[in-house]
Every structure is written in C-alpha cells, then in structure tokens.
Write a protein that holds these residues in place. Structure first.
Motif, short mmCIF file in Angstrom:
data_model
loop_
_atom_site.label_atom_id
_atom_site.label_comp_id
_atom_site.label_asym_id
_atom_site.label_seq_id
_atom_site.Cartn_x
_atom_site.Cartn_y
_atom_site.Cartn_z
N ARG A 182 16.17 24.87 19.39
CA ARG A 182 15.43 26.00 19.96
C ARG A 182 14.17 26.28 19.15
N GLU B 36 11.96 28.38 34.83
CA GLU B 36 12.58 29.57 34.26
C GLU B 36 13.86 29.25 33.48
N THR C 147 15.99 28.85 30.02
CA THR C 147 15.92 29.52 28.72
C THR C 147 15.53 28.50 27.66
N GLN C 148 15.14 29.01 26.48
CA GLN C 148 14.78 28.08 25.41
C GLN C 148 15.97 27.22 25.00
N TYR D 190 10.34 25.75 31.00
CA TYR D 190 10.45 27.15 30.58
C TYR D 190 9.73 28.10 31.52
#
Length: 340
Positions: A55, A41, A43-44, A37
């Motif tokens: 998530r 970088e 996303t969840q 994350y």
C-alpha cells in the motif's frame, strides 16, 4: 506444508527493488495504478494486491502520477462559494460593508422585460440584508421610491414586527405606482409586519406650497423620523438624461443634470459622488444625501449595465454601505473598475 508463491512483480517494475523509488516508476505502472484507483474506484489495498506491491508503494505511485500529469484533479467550488468570493471582491472594490448577491436573473419570457422578473429574484437577497440589520420594534426603516424597490415589495420579506416604515421622498402626485412612495411604504410595511407612516406631499412642491407643507404637523411628523432612521432601503437611479422612465418632477432639460450619473432617494450626484442640484431642488422634500451617510445601515438594490456608473459613484459618495445586486451586474462592475 504447501508452499506460498510470491506475487509476480507487475510489468515494468524493478525485480530487485519491488518498492521502487519515487520518480523512477515507469509511466505504464503509474497509469495502471491511477486507473484502478481513480477510474475503477479500487481501494489502495486492492490496487496493491492486483499490482503485487505494498500500500505504501501504491500511495507513492498515485502521488507520482499526479506530479507527472497522468492524474489531474480539478476542484470545482459550489455556486455559493463562487458567489461568496464575488460578493467579497465587490465589497472590497466599492469599500462597502457588505454585498449580497441574488441568484441570476432569468431571461424574461415573451412580452416581458427584466423589470418584470427581477423582483422575485432580488427579494430573498434583500430579505437577507434586512435580517442582519438588527432592526427592533420602534426602529425606523426608510424606503425609497423607484421600480426596483417597488418590484421587490411584491414578494415576501422577513418579519420585522413593530418597525416604523417611512418614505424617503414625497411623491403622492406621481402617476406611476413605483413613484408613489406611500404605496411602496404600505407594501413594505405589510411584508415586514411593520407600521407604515405616510408622507402626503409631492416630491417637489411649488414655491407657494412648500412653506405650508413643511409646517404641516402630519408631514413634519414623518420628516422627524428621518434623522432617527436605523436603516434605509433604496433603489439606485441610472443617469437621468439617459432614462426613459423618471419621476415627472425631474427637470430633464436642466443643464446641471448633464453631470449627474445617478440618484438615490431622488437626490442626484456626479461621477465623484458629489451632489448635483437643479433649479428648484432646494424645495425637494426628500432625505438629504448627507443624512444618508449617518444612517447605520443603508441598503442599495440595483441591477443592470446602465446602472454601473450610478452604483460606483453612489458607493464613492458614501450614500449606501450595503449593495444587493445580481452576479451579472457584480461581475460587470468589477470589470468596469479594473479597466478604469
């Protein structure tokens, strides 16, 4: 119908409870989620897909990683926020209405001193202070003599059309340009599109000359502007007996000046902010310290370690309610006050 394989639980995750419970995740799983994350970088949703979880679980993993120190987030304020905090702290410490900080004063080049480079750095900060003074055409702006105000006057200042600019002290007999108060008045008036008013008198006339100067209509016209002043811009002098550069009329041999830690508008004061007189000071053609307390906006501009006591005592005496300085001097003043 083709069967859909379930995602393989990530290594270390509980097979009986894939969602897990906060505080019970393996450190390796927390690190894996945090690395995806924060470092990569993702996303969840992408982290959830790679780890084969939801998530919601990723959100709990990231929160747990922060709580356990696997993730450390540092929030660094921008320079204007730091400066704003410093100026607010100094204003509170000195009981001033406002402190306006300039950018740091750069190191002077070969053959130059801080005095030679400070004007261009301080002028924008002085301009911000003047811009908020509420000056209108016909208002009186007083300016003092001194090297700092002189250097600031070499640079652009905000337009204040129609403002009457007048000196706070005589000084047309002084050899240095920065003690020639009419010259500083001319420079400032030109910078702000104001109207200069000149005081053709020495700062300390002799006993015979003094009465006739006080009765001269052209001089009295300028003196009559002092009580009407809406704003004053002044330098702050260092302790007089420690200075190598001081107006010629100041009797540095006077024992009374040993108590002085600074001056504004050529009026000296001690550490408590009380006035310090010297032989002949009753003839001084300069704004009285008490009069400065009644001017709505009084802006002092000063930098340097040698002026710390001067600034603190001047603020204590109530001779200015705003200060323009640089971050180094502001920090030094706060350190001085904390030690005291």
């Amino acid at each position: 119908m083709a069967s859909h394989a379930k995602p393989t639980p990530p290594t270390g995750a509980s097979t009986s409870s894939p969602e897990g419970e906060p505080g019970h995740f393996p450190a390796s799983l927390l690190y894996q989620a945090a690395k995806l994350y924060y470092s990569e970088e993702a996303t969840q949703a992408e982290v959830a897909a790679q780890l084969g979880t939801s998530r919601a679980t990723v959100s709990r993993l990231l929160a747990e990683a922060k709580r356990r120190g696997i993730v450390r987030i540092e929030v660094i304020p921008p320079s204007d926020v730091e400066v704003g905090d410093l100026s607010d702290r100094l204003a509170r410490a000195l009981s001033l209405a406002k402190v306006v900080l300039s950018l740091p004063v750069p190191a002077p080049g070969p053959g130059r001193t801080t005095l030679d480079v400070m004007g261009g750095v301080l002028a924008p900060a002085v301009g911000r202070a003047l811009s908020t003074a509420g000056l209108l055409a016909g208002d009186v702006l007083l300016v003092s003599s001194g090297r700092t105000v002189y250097e600031v006057a070499q640079y652009d200042l905000p337009p204040l059309p129609g403002v009457l600019v007048a000196p706070t002290v005589g000084g047309n007999d002084q050899p240095e340009a920065w003690y020639q108060t009419n010259e500083i008045t001319r420079l400032v008036a030109a910078r702000v599109a104001g109207r200069p008013n000149y005081l053709f008198a020495p700062a300390l006339p002799g006993p015979d000359l003094y009465p006739s100067l006080r009765n001269d209509p052209s001089i009295q016209r300028v003196l009559d502007l002092w009580p009407q002043a809406r704003c004053a811009l002044m330098g702050v002098g260092a302790p007089p007996l420690m200075r190598s550069d001081i107006p010629r009329f100041v009797p540095t041999e006077s024992t009374s000046l040993r108590a002085a830690v600074g001056d504004v508008c050529s009026r000296f004061y001690d550490r408590a902010g009380d006035p310090v007189e010297f032989d002949g000071s009753g003839r001084l053609i300069a704004v009285e310290l008490e009069a400065l307390r009644h001017i709505p906006v009084t802006i002092a501009v000063a930098i340097g370690a040698e002026k710390i006591d001067s600034i603190v005592a001047g603020a204590r005496g109530g001779y200015f309610n705003q200060l323009v300085t640089d971050p180094a001097t502001a920090t030094a003043i706060l350190t001085h006050l904390e030690k005291a």
